[in-house]
Design an enzyme around this catalytic site. Structure first.
Site, short mmCIF file in Angstrom:
data_model
loop_
_atom_site.label_atom_id
_atom_site.label_comp_id
_atom_site.label_asym_id
_atom_site.label_seq_id
_atom_site.Cartn_x
_atom_site.Cartn_y
_atom_site.Cartn_z
N ARG A 88 0.85 -1.20 0.00
CA ARG A 88 0.00 0.00 0.00
C ARG A 88 0.88 1.24 0.00
NH1 ARG A 88 -1.50 1.70 4.66
NH2 ARG A 88 -2.23 -0.31 5.43
N TYR A 112 -15.87 17.97 -14.34
CA TYR A 112 -16.37 16.59 -14.47
C TYR A 112 -17.46 16.30 -13.43
CZ TYR A 112 -16.29 11.49 -14.40
OH TYR A 112 -16.65 10.17 -14.44
N ASP A 144 -7.03 19.27 -13.66
CA ASP A 144 -7.41 17.95 -14.17
C ASP A 144 -7.05 17.96 -15.66
OD1 ASP A 144 -8.71 15.77 -15.31
OD2 ASP A 144 -10.38 15.85 -13.92
N LYS A 149 -8.75 7.07 -19.22
CA LYS A 149 -9.06 7.61 -20.54
C LYS A 149 -7.86 7.47 -21.48
CE LYS A 149 -12.74 8.58 -18.22
NZ LYS A 149 -12.99 9.84 -17.55
#
Ligand code: PLP
Length: 377
Positions: A45, A97, A169, A194
């Site tokens: 992690r 978004y 972003d 994307k």
């Protein structure tokens, strides 16, 4: 190193131990320590070698000091927004978004974080929206689905003057076309689901900063929250990123032709694509980015006409998401932006007849024929 070369040789391109030209997938969740506290990796992690290779690659591509990989774009955005706490105020692009809007309005609001969604293309509006408790400006450029362009340099300067962070972003442009950190932003982030992944087969988010202090805070939050990207997906994403340059070049060529074709088409009243001279932000985008990507929207006039067109196409798959090898078509008002109240959608200009395309890597001639035939229906 130029961009296409950096895509191939950036990060940790090879496996030093074996000479493997593809960096291996390290599945270990824990690592042997030489002595108590003496190790290069401890627990996956906190850090995993395959994820580290990806994180170095995205840091190189965005010209930053440190990169961080997460289980999705929203996991990345959530972790970044954990930099803020109760009483803090944020400013965001008004057509940010939908998932980011939802996160802030429905989730972070519970923790006492407030926000205003404003037209970040207008510097005066941004300046006058800053409050004493404002901590950051969060923007997208181009935005979804109307491809509005914000001046990253000017906003970052304004933010710096006021002691605020600038977060960008950069999903739509990718580091191949646009590097917000070099324009003054403090943090750049991506839905790597994307263009970076590029093949509709991995969900991921990436964050890069060029500040040592922010890098330390983000590393702390990444480990504390634990919304990290797994080793297999890190490897898939590295593989996707290696071909980003050639994909973005081809997609842009196609998208430009399609945007021009639609603009000239008698059944289409308006086309939104920053590569068009008629686009409001064309020259600004050109001054801060190397290319225009492959997302465009256009106005068909009504929901009925839009649905007919969508039903008639062969090579455009009706689906959410964007940025992959296959062309996609969507109706923002009913799909990606359905969670935005109708009156707010109307104010933003997201009409019921607005269709969004994400251009893929099919032959442009086939895509043009398909659209022409479908628009005539
Ligand atoms: C898809 C998207 C996100 C969210 O990313 P996920 O990987 O779906 O969580 C954030 N920002 C933009 C601009 C996006 O297109």
């Amino acid at each position: 190193m130029r961009k296409k070369t950096k895509l191939i040789h950036g990060g940790i391109p090879q496996d030093e131990q074996t000479g493997g030209v593809s960096f291996p997938i390290h599945l270990s969740s824990t690592f042997k320590q030489e002595k108590v506290g003496q190790f290069s990796y401890e627990y996956a992690r906190t850090a995993n070698p395959t994820r580290t290779a990806l994180e170095q690659l995205i840091a190189d591509l965005e010209e930053g000091k440190a990169g961080f990989a997460f289980a999705s774009g929203m996991a990345a955005i959530t972790t970044v927004l954990k930099l803020f706490s109760s009483g803090d105020h944020l400013l965001l692009s008004e057509d940010v978004y939908g998932g980011t809007y939802r996160l802030i309005v429905k989730v972070l609001s519970r923790e006492g974080i407030t926000a205003d969604f404003i037209d970040t293309t207008d510097l005066d509006k941004v300046a006058s929206a800053i409050q004493p408790k404002t901590k950051a400006i969060f923007l997208e450029t181009p935005t979804n689905p109307l491809l509005s362009i914000t001046d990253i340099k000017k906003i970052s300067q304004l933010a710096k003057d006021k002691g605020l962070l600038t977060i960008v972003d950069n999903t739509f442009s990718t580091p191949y076309w646009q590097n917000p950190l070099t324009l003054g932003a403090d943090i750049v982030l991506h839905s790597a689901t994307k263009y970076l992944g590029g093949h509709s087969d991995v969900l991921a988010g990436l964050v890069v900063t060029n500040s040592k202090e922010l890098a330390e805070e983000l590393a702390y939050l990444q480990n504390a929250i634990g919304a990290v990207l797994g080793a297999q997906d890190s490897w898939l994403l590295i593989r996707g990123i290696r071909t980003l340059g050639i994909r973005m070049e081809e997609i842009e060529k196609s998208a430009n032709e399609i945007a021009r074709f639609l603009e000239a088409h008698s059944t289409v009243s308006k086309v939104y694509y920053p590569g068009l001279l008629s686009h409001q932000g064309h020259s600004l985008h050109k001054s801060q980015a190397g290319g225009f990507s492959g997302i465009l929207s256009f106005e068909t006039g009504s929901e009925q006409r839009a649905e007919k067109l969508i039903g008639a196409t062969t090579f455009f798959t009706l689906a959410e998401s964007l940025g992959a090898i296959e062309s996609l078509i969507s109706l923002p008002a009913r799909m990606t932006h359905a969670s935005i109240p109708a009156d707010r959608r109307k104010k933003l200009g997201i009409t019921d007849g607005l269709v969004r395309l994400s251009i893929g890597l099919e032959d442009t001639a086939d895509l043009l024929e398909d659209l022409d035939h479908s628009l005539k229906q």
